[in-house]
Write an enzyme that holds these catalytic residues in place. Structure first.
Site, PDB file in Angstrom:
ATOM      1  CD  GLU A   6      41.264  35.475  29.582  1.00  0.00           C
ATOM      2  OE1 GLU A   6      41.551  34.529  29.133  1.00  0.00           O
ATOM      3  OE2 GLU A   6      40.196  36.106  29.326  1.00  0.00           O
ATOM      4  CD  GLU A  18      37.025  34.230  31.745  1.00  0.00           C
ATOM      5  OE1 GLU A  18      37.631  34.965  31.173  1.00  0.00           O
ATOM      6  OE2 GLU A  18      37.191  33.753  32.686  1.00  0.00           O
TER       7      GLU A  18
END
Length: 795
Positions: free
Chosen positions: A648, A668
């Protein structure tokens, strides 16, 4: 009027009730577990039916129980252990073998909601004999948790399946509220109480007296109730006078007006169909009918148009009365959920009842005095309601059960007067409630505002001020905590909250912060607390900074954890990027990771598993993923792993260089989390959406070549050369006009509507709040830290 003989045999009735209190310090104290207490109450309910015990136990086809405090959220801890299948533990103690066992969601509405639900289930023919039970043993748990020896073990794992409905916390708990000190019920309810006081125009002293006058009769009833936890005949002056014993908990609440949760109490209700009751030889003198019922939910706390009222509670009562075919004047007995005065006032306001109505407003004595048996309090109220209408054969009793922060309201109207089961219109009314407009919110407010409501909580570290504010420029609502100087001295706004005649409506200045919004008395006070201008010439503990002409190289220096980030590292990266953007002599920045193993493995889950608070900078993960003013080029030089938050960070950069050892993934979902720091929104814009979706929902890893092929990477470097190639790319940019580069990036961002990414990140806060309350999120982090495969439960 129906008669017993004319009733449909599937008509639901209550045939037995029971309750128990195990008082700590009394001669008969037995240190019972919650399962013991619930089972004992169930035995009493079965005996209360007047039918042969063995016949009833053998006929129970369903058992449903409320949750205990120590199993009401993923973060709660059971220091003495707990049953893994609470309904089955109760059934084992009774010798029952129900085909269905249910563990209800958390919330004070749950006992009445279970009665309403299983009345409908019995009426539909899908159950005949249903046992509802619940208990709390918090007093015992607290007592023995503080003692190293002699502690009982309440852990057990009975056989059989349980329909575990989860915690039911969606919309009731948010990271925003917790960050601003609204983690406790007294603080949240205090906001509503102060909003009501201000709406009425009452002074602090007058309103404190009114709360005491409302609750003094409750205390008197509790004092006469043999099942009360700590009976005491408090008078109005006792409740309204703040003393060391009756200290302030959260303005305006002294301790004696707060629900008492340190209890050992259990209660149970036995329900059957009329046909089953006749077959089991339950005498008609034990029969009590649920003549009306309703279940409604209020909008989430900060979405409500008016914090001074929660009208769904009164609406639910009106729906229940309509289903029962009776008027409010026909009700002779009330038990209105009374965790705090506002919970009672809210109903009285909505129905037009006076606080001194000659009909008592509680049957038990209320939660602060009888005992707030966690999610199970209203089961005790139902027990008392059954006793009242059996004694008054023509009377009606109303139980109103509240959950959340005036969030859920369940109502039951009980009578011995026979009547057919009548369904209510809760579903239709809930649609109307859900369709009503809500209040616009601001997650990062900045500027002048006014206080809409407030509270001051009192803990070991002193008073803490919390405000609900409205921005002057657009009226958006927000939460803020009263600011403090670095030495802990609170802003003068705290004195306004504690000492002024009326804090509501007062003007103040709000600024967004990394962990919470800060409320100050003035713009000058807020400006004075701004951190000093960021500097790059100080030493950093977790990041290495190198200047080379117009180039800044930023190296995440935590190789022992694959450069995973924890709050101190986030803060350093945020400060460094602030300094980079503010320095006119720096034109390009490169971010990389120390060592040859990882660029950044994302969030430091081992740190998260310690339970320490995870606070991100206002600019997001790594100080970059939520940064809206990234007007100078930033290049990610990915060497090795870029996982989760690491990818990210790379996606938030303008350019991406990877070496041949690079491994990239939004992983995630593999640890029970989501890529909410921009990955969910940036990856589908960087590569084909279908491929992005696959990578997001599987956590699949891609290598450098696939990243290049997908268009995610600008350049692929030989192993160990990502930083060198990134610097070559930076040199090409530096050879161009820095002004042209800066303005080009600004215009590109506008053209690409990059703000939509940030808007999406803000809009997804409810989903992140829901994730925070799940077992899977807790299990994923715990399993990662323990280096074992996670055991997902899908809740």
């Amino acid at each position: 009027m129906s008669t017993v003989t004319s009733l449909d045999p599937r008509t639901p009735i209550l045939v037995g009730v029971g309750q128990i209190t195990d008082r700590l310090g009394q001669p008969d104290y037995a240190a019972m577990s919650a399962a013991d207490l619930a089972a004992d109450a169930a035995r009493r309910a079965i005996a209360d039916s007047g039918a042969p015990t063995a016949d009833i136990v053998g006929a129970i086809d369903t058992i449903a129980t409320t949750r205990q405090f120590d199993n009401s959220s993923p973060s709660t801890h059971a220091p003495l252990g707990r049953s893994s299948k609470f309904p089955r533990s109760v059934a084992v103690r009774l010798g029952a073998h129900p085909r269905r066992a249910v563990l209800e969601v958390a919330g004070g509405q749950s006992p009445q909601h279970l009665v309403n639900e299983f009345a409908a289930t019995i009426a539909s023919g899908h159950a005949e004999v249903v046992l509802l039970a619940g208990a709390e043993a918090m007093s015992t748990i607290r007592h023995f948790a503080e003692r190293p020896d002699g502690r009982p073990d309440f852990a057990e794992d009975p056989e059989g399946e349980v329909e575990d409905r989860g915690y039911g916390l969606r919309g009731l708990v948010s990271r925003e509220q917790i960050a601003h000190g609204l983690a406790t019920m007294p603080a949240q309810y205090a906001l509503l109480e102060n909003a009501r006081r201000a709406h009425r125009g009452d002074t602090r002293a007058h309103y404190l007296r009114a709360m005491a006058e409302l609750f003094a009769p409750f205390a008197a009833i509790a004092d006469a109730n043999p099942f009360s936890t700590a009976p005491a005949p408090y008078c109005v002056d006792d409740l309204a006078t703040v003393t060391d014993r009756n200290r302030l908990i959260a303005d305006p609440y002294p301790r004696l007006m707060v629900a008492r949760d340190q209890v050992n109490q259990g209660a149970a209700v036995l329900m059957t169909s009329v046909g089953a009751a006749q077959r089991l030889r339950v005498p008609t003198s034990a029969w009590v009918f649920l003549r009306g019922q309703a279940d409604l939910r209020e909008p989430n706390l900060l979405d409500r148009p008016d914090l001074a009222t929660a009208p769904s509670a009164a609406t639910a009562i009106e729906l229940a009365l309509e289903a029962a075919g009776v008027a409010l004047d026909d009700v002779g007995y009330f038990d209105l959920y009374s965790c705090f005065p506002i919970a009672v006032f809210n109903v009285l306001d909505g129905l037009g009842l006076a606080p001194d109505d000659p009909r008592p407003l509680t049957l038990t004595g209320g939660l602060p005095f009888f005992g707030g048996a966690g999610n199970n309090y209203s089961m005790h109220a139902i027990v008392e309601a059954v006793h009242r209408v059996r004694a008054d054969q023509r009377g009606y009793a109303l139980v109103g059960a509240n959950g959340g922060v005036l969030s859920k309201y369940s109502v039951g109207i009980y009578s011995c007067q026979p009547g057919s089961y009548v369904a209510d219109d809760s579903i239709g009314m809930q649609r109307e409630i859900d369709a009503a407009p809500t209040v616009a919110r601001s997650a990062h407010p900045h500027g002048w505002a006014s206080i809409e409501s407030y509270t001051v909580t009192y803990g070991k570290t002193g008073p803490t001020g919390i405000v609900v504010g409205r921005l002057e420029d657009d009226g958006r609502r927000f939460l803020a905590g009263v600011a403090a100087d670095p030495d802990g001295t609170p802003d003068p706004l705290l004195e306004v909250l504690t000492c002024s005649d009326e804090p509501t409506g007062s003007r103040f200045y709000v600024t967004p912060g990394p962990s919470r919004n800060e409320a100050s008395i003035s713009r000058r006070a807020a400006t004075r607390r701004r951190p000093p201008r960021p500097a790059l010439d100080r030493p950093f503990e977790h990041v290495i900074v190198e200047r080379d002409g117009h180039l800044l190289t930023i190296t995440i220096n935590r190789p022992e954890v694959r450069n995973a980030l924890h709050p101190p590292a986030h803060r350093e990266l945020d400060e460094i990027l602030d300094a980079y953007l503010a320095d006119p002599n720096l034109w390009v920045a490169v971010i990389t990771g120390a060592g040859d193993t990882a660029f950044c493995a994302g969030n430091d889950l081992s740190y998260s598993a310690t339970g320490k608070p995870i606070v991100l900078p206002l600019n997001g993960f790594g100080g970059i993923t939520a940064r809206r003013d990234l007007t100078k080029p930033v290049i990610a030089a990915v060497n090795g792993y870029a996982m989760g938050g690491g990818l990210e960070i790379a996606l938030a950069c303008h350019l991406l260089v990877v070496d041949t050892t690079a491994t990239l993934a939004l992983s995630e979902v593999n640890v029970g989390l989501v890529a909410a720091a921009g990955g969910l929104f940036r990856l589908p814009r960087a590569i084909p959406p279908t491929i992005a979706t696959e990578l997001i929902v599987t956590g699949r890893r891609i290598d450098a070549e696939e990243a290049r092929r997908l268009g995610l990477a600008n350049r692929v470097a030989p192993a160990g050369q990502a930083l060198a190639v990134a610097r070559e790319l930076a040199a090409e940019i530096i050879s161009s006009s820095p002004t042209s580069v800066r303005l080009s990036l600004t215009m590109m961002q506008k053209a690409q509507d990059a703000t939509a990414v940030f808007a999406a990140m803000d809009d997804c806060q409810p989903e992140l709040d829901e994730l925070m309350t799940t077992d899977d999120a807790s299990e994923g982090v715990t399993a990662f830290a323990a280096k074992r495969p996670p055991e997902w439960r899908n809740r």
